[in-house]
Each structure stands twice: as C-alpha cells, then as structure tokens.
Design a protein around this motif. Structure first.
Motif, PDB file in Angstrom:
ATOM      1  N   TYR A 208      -7.055  -4.510  20.819  1.00 20.37           N
ATOM      2  CA  TYR A 208      -8.145  -3.655  21.543  1.00 20.37           C
ATOM      3  C   TYR A 208      -9.350  -3.510  20.377  1.00 20.37           C
ATOM      4  CZ  TYR A 208     -10.677   0.169  23.573  1.00 20.37           C
ATOM      5  OH  TYR A 208     -11.491   1.018  24.153  1.00 20.37           O
ATOM      6  N   GLY A 209      -9.141  -3.221  19.132  1.00 23.38           N
ATOM      7  CA  GLY A 209     -10.166  -2.986  18.200  1.00 23.38           C
ATOM      8  C   GLY A 209     -10.956  -4.349  18.263  1.00 23.38           C
ATOM      9  N   GLU A 210     -10.339  -5.498  18.045  1.00 27.21           N
ATOM     10  CA  GLU A 210     -10.998  -6.690  17.746  1.00 27.21           C
ATOM     11  C   GLU A 210     -11.762  -7.208  18.891  1.00 27.21           C
ATOM     12  OE1 GLU A 210      -9.705  -9.960  15.346  1.00 27.21           O
ATOM     13  OE2 GLU A 210      -7.730  -8.695  14.854  1.00 27.21           O
ATOM     14  N   GLN A 211     -11.902  -6.355  20.011  1.00 23.17           N
ATOM     15  CA  GLN A 211     -12.902  -6.496  21.016  1.00 23.17           C
ATOM     16  C   GLN A 211     -14.228  -6.102  20.725  1.00 23.17           C
ATOM     17  OE1 GLN A 211     -10.951  -6.193  25.562  1.00 23.17           O
ATOM     18  NE2 GLN A 211     -10.756  -4.343  24.026  1.00 23.17           N
ATOM     19  N   TYR A 212     -14.221  -5.308  19.513  1.00 24.32           N
ATOM     20  CA  TYR A 212     -15.705  -4.546  18.986  1.00 24.32           C
ATOM     21  C   TYR A 212     -15.873  -4.936  17.529  1.00 24.32           C
ATOM     22  CZ  TYR A 212     -14.588  -1.918  23.046  1.00 24.32           C
ATOM     23  OH  TYR A 212     -14.413  -1.363  24.452  1.00 24.32           O
TER      24      TYR A 212
ATOM     25  N   ALA B  53     -11.208  -6.134  10.682  1.00 21.11           N
ATOM     26  CA  ALA B  53      -9.879  -5.580  11.205  1.00 21.11           C
ATOM     27  C   ALA B  53      -8.839  -5.736  10.125  1.00 21.11           C
ATOM     28  CB  ALA B  53      -9.338  -6.334  12.451  1.00 21.11           C
TER      29      ALA B  53
ATOM     30  N   GLY C  11     -13.925   0.196  17.736  1.00 23.07           N
ATOM     31  CA  GLY C  11     -12.882  -0.757  17.098  1.00 23.07           C
ATOM     32  C   GLY C  11     -12.162  -0.337  15.893  1.00 23.07           C
TER      33      GLY C  11
ATOM     34  N   CYS D 145      -8.223   0.281  15.116  1.00 23.24           N
ATOM     35  CA  CYS D 145      -7.435  -0.461  14.105  1.00 23.24           C
ATOM     36  C   CYS D 145      -6.889   0.677  13.102  1.00 23.24           C
ATOM     37  CB  CYS D 145      -8.359  -1.216  13.215  1.00 23.24           C
ATOM     38  SG  CYS D 145      -9.110  -2.608  14.176  1.00 23.24           S
TER      39      CYS D 145
END
Length: 298
Positions: free
Chosen positions: A81-85, A91, A147, A151
């Motif tokens: 989910y965090g790596e969408q941003y 990350a 994001g 993380c």
C-alpha cells in the motif's frame, strides 16, 4: 554472516519487486497474497523433498498464526500500500527503522535480551542515517506522508513479530524449514480470508509483473524466511532485525538500476551512517546470546 548477507539481499530486492507489481495495477492485498502463496508453495516443496514433517501440535500452529500476522500478512500488505505513494528506495529505508521498534518489544517480551550502551548508540546512529537518507529537512507531505506512515506501520509489525517469534515460536520443535512453511502458510490463509471478504478479484498484470511476484514469493519469502528464522534462533531477534540496516543499501542499488529511481548525496551519506551503526551496535553479549539460543534449540 553468509545467511545475514543473503537475507539482506533478498529483502532488499523485495521493494523493487513490490513496486513492479503495484505499478502494474495489482492491488496491495493481492501483492501480499501472491507473495505468501508462492512462498508457501516453495517451502512445502522443500519440506517434501527433504522429507521434513510439519508440526502437528496445536500450540505451534497457534503461535504461527500470530507470527504470520505480524511478520507477513499485515506488513506485506502495508508495504505494498505504501509503495503506491513512495518509491522502492524510500520504502527500503523506512524498513531500516525496524531494529528501533524491535528493541521496544524485545525488552518487554524476551527475558534474555538486555539494552546496552553500545547497542543504543549503534541503533541511534543507524536511525540518524535513515533520517539523512530521507532528507527530513525537506519535509514529508501529501502522498509521501501517507506512504511513509504505511511503511512505518509495517515496521512496527516487524518489531513485534521479531520479539514474539523469539519468545514463542523460533524454539518450537521442528526444523526451520517446516516452521517457516507453517508460518507462511498461515499468512496465506489469513490474507486469503481478508481478500475474499473485501471482494477483491485477481487481475492479470502482464508477464513482467507476474514474474516479479513469483520471484518475490519464492525467493523473497520462501527462501528468505528459512534464513530469517535460522538467524533468530542462532543470534536473537535484535541481531536478526539489524538486517534491515543493510536492506536499504540493496534496495537503493536495485531501485536505481532496475527502476531508474533517483539518488542524491544524502542517500550515500546516510548509508555510510547506517553501516557505522551496524558496527557500533555489535556487543559482547551477542556471543552469549548465540550460545543460549543454540542450547535452547537442541
């Protein structure tokens, strides 16, 4: 040391592989689910080839469900989910905060772990290195903040998971491979239930992303968690968690080469501080921990 280096390289590459899947349109839950599924299959095949029986006692499976949620299901979904941003380099660097959070949980849960001055100094220096790599003086806003928080939530799960694994799971009867298979199998089940309840259907992301997810699961989860549990058994959760200090070096290199993600001067200065933190955090108690852990595993 060989297991430590291999594990750091496998986990360092995981962030780029996650990014490939996310950019191809795979939802975070499915990135995590595919990762665990491929990892579980790999571990079960290894168990079958080596004729290693899976544990049958209910206590082991009960602890495995908790470990799987803390070390796999929740953080895998949160990182995706965090790596969408944020990019994979960032990350990977956020992941380096895991030892700081691990110490908090270890001190609460593991009796034979002690907080020493050198360990605090090493972890503090490593954390400062992470802040330098992040360039915190520029601030974190918008999507980067969302994001980044995702993380950091994932690393909090890792911190609790490392400590719980050492106290309740790593010394359970059975081989490292069999215990890892049970752990990743439980994570697959947990993610499958949540994904089904959310009504998320799988989509075909293309061969490039599919291969990335396969490698992420088979190597970054299957093989990596055999190494991870072995290090926890032999050297303790705090030592095992410091592998996340080296992960940013791999994630930065792979992100820059494979995904052409940008690098800046503070990335290299911060990386040097992280390495220095690893050296400072090495304490004399590490030898005693290794002997105690080995005795407990017999």
């Amino acid at each position: 040391m060989p297991a430590f280096v291999a594990l750091s390289a496998l986990w360092g590459s995981s962030f780029a592989l996650i990014k490939i899947g996310v950019d191809a349109g795979v939802s975070p839950m499915w990135v995590a689910l595919w990762r665990c599924l491929f990892g579980a299959v790999t571990l079960l095949v290894v168990c079958a080839v080596q004729r290693l029986p899976l544990p049958r006692d209910k206590a082991t499976w009960g602890h495995a469900l908790v470990v799987a949620a803390l070390l796999n299901a929740a953080p895998f979904a949160l990182f995706a989910y965090g790596e969408q941003y944020v990019d994979s380099v960032l990350a990977g660097i956020f992941n380096a905060t895991t030892p700081l959070l691990t110490l908090v949980f270890v001190l609460l849960m593991v009796n034979d772990e002690r907080l020493t001055g050198r360990r605090v100094a090493g972890l503090g220096l490593g954390f400062l290195g992470v802040l330098v790599v992040l360039g915190v003086w520029n601030g974190l806003v918008g999507g980067t903040l969302v994001g980044g928080l995702a993380c950091l939530a994932a690393t909090a799960c890792y911190g609790a998971g490392f400590a719980y694994t050492r106290r309740f799971f790593s010394q359970r009867p059975g081989s490292v491979t069999a215990l890892s298979a049970v752990q990743i199998g439980c994570a697959t089940l947990e993610l499958g239930v949540v994904t089904a309840a959310a009504g998320l259907a799988p989509t075909w992301p293309g061969w490039y992303a599919a291969i990335a997810l396969l490698v992420l699961g088979a190597l970054g989860t299957g093989l990596a968690y055999i190494l991870n549990l072995r290090i926890i058994r032999d050297a303790g959760p705090t030592v095992a968690s410091t592998v996340t200090y080296v992960v940013p070096l791999w994630s930065t290199l792979i992100g820059a080469v494979l995904l052409s993600e940008p690098l800046s001067w503070n990335t290299f200065v911060g990386a040097a501080m992280v390495i220095a933190g690893i050296l400072v955090s090495r304490t004399r108690s590490g030898r005693r921990e290794k002997v105690d852990a080995a005795a407990g595993s017999r």
